[in-house]
Design a protein around this motif. Structure first.
Motif, PDB file in Angstrom:
ATOM      1  N   GLN A  31      -5.796   3.754  12.817  1.00  0.00           N
ATOM      2  CA  GLN A  31      -5.958   6.350  13.397  1.00  0.00           C
ATOM      3  C   GLN A  31      -4.261   6.392  11.995  1.00  0.00           C
ATOM      4  O   GLN A  31      -5.109   7.797  11.057  1.00  0.00           O
ATOM      5  N   GLU A  34      -7.909   6.989   9.014  1.00  0.00           N
ATOM      6  CA  GLU A  34      -8.392   8.482   9.110  1.00  0.00           C
ATOM      7  C   GLU A  34      -6.915   9.972   9.173  1.00  0.00           C
ATOM      8  O   GLU A  34      -7.163  10.433   8.430  1.00  0.00           O
ATOM      9  N   HIS A  35      -5.969   9.655   9.244  1.00  0.00           N
ATOM     10  CA  HIS A  35      -4.974  10.730   9.001  1.00  0.00           C
ATOM     11  C   HIS A  35      -4.979  10.416   7.434  1.00  0.00           C
ATOM     12  O   HIS A  35      -4.768  12.027   7.088  1.00  0.00           O
ATOM     13  N   GLN A  37      -7.660  10.381   5.252  1.00  0.00           N
ATOM     14  CA  GLN A  37      -8.659  10.916   4.906  1.00  0.00           C
ATOM     15  C   GLN A  37      -8.860  11.897   5.645  1.00  0.00           C
ATOM     16  O   GLN A  37      -9.462  12.581   4.984  1.00  0.00           O
ATOM     17  N   SER A  38      -8.133  13.134   6.213  1.00  0.00           N
ATOM     18  CA  SER A  38      -8.188  14.308   6.501  1.00  0.00           C
ATOM     19  C   SER A  38      -7.179  14.868   5.354  1.00  0.00           C
ATOM     20  O   SER A  38      -7.288  15.989   6.142  1.00  0.00           O
ATOM     21  N   ARG A  39      -6.777  14.404   4.517  1.00  0.00           N
ATOM     22  CA  ARG A  39      -5.915  15.642   3.625  1.00  0.00           C
ATOM     23  C   ARG A  39      -7.832  15.774   2.273  1.00  0.00           C
ATOM     24  O   ARG A  39      -6.989  16.396   2.110  1.00  0.00           O
ATOM     25  N   GLY A  40      -8.147  15.180   2.760  1.00  0.00           N
ATOM     26  CA  GLY A  40      -9.378  15.963   2.270  1.00  0.00           C
ATOM     27  C   GLY A  40      -9.718  14.701   0.643  1.00  0.00           C
ATOM     28  O   GLY A  40      -8.976  14.537   0.074  1.00  0.00           O
ATOM     29  N   GLN A  44     -10.718  10.809   0.259  1.00  0.00           N
ATOM     30  CA  GLN A  44     -12.291  10.067   0.936  1.00  0.00           C
ATOM     31  C   GLN A  44     -12.454   8.787   0.955  1.00  0.00           C
ATOM     32  O   GLN A  44     -13.069   8.038   1.211  1.00  0.00           O
TER      33      GLN A  44
END
Length: 81
Positions: A31, A34-35, A37-40, A44
């Motif tokens: 989690q 994923e958090h 990675q969500s920054r873009g 990634q």
């Protein structure tokens, strides 16, 4: 709060060696990944399948639970020849 450290190529790509984050609703390393990675963008890089991680200086898997005060490290697989 948790302390997240980035090593080797991840540190170079992300441009930081570490940061402190509120753990909030993050219960395990997957989690957290994923958090992040969500920054873009460059974040990634943490999507790599062979990513290695440690919790409080011990190697672990992405399903390892995290708690306030933990130190988390992400680093790429090391190979030698």
């Amino acid at each position: 709060m948790i302390r997240v450290q980035y090593f080797a190529r991840y540190r170079e790509v992300l441009g930081i060696d570490g940061e402190q984050l509120q753990r909030a609703a993050l219960s395990n390393l997957e989690q957290l990944r994923e958090h992040l990675q969500s920054r873009g963008g460059v974040w990634q890089v943490l999507a790599e399948q062979n990513l290695m991680c440690a919790r409080n200086h011990e190697l672990c898997s992405l399903d390892t639970e995290i708690a306030d005060g933990d130190e988390i490290a992400f680093f790429p697989t090391v190979t030698g020849g």
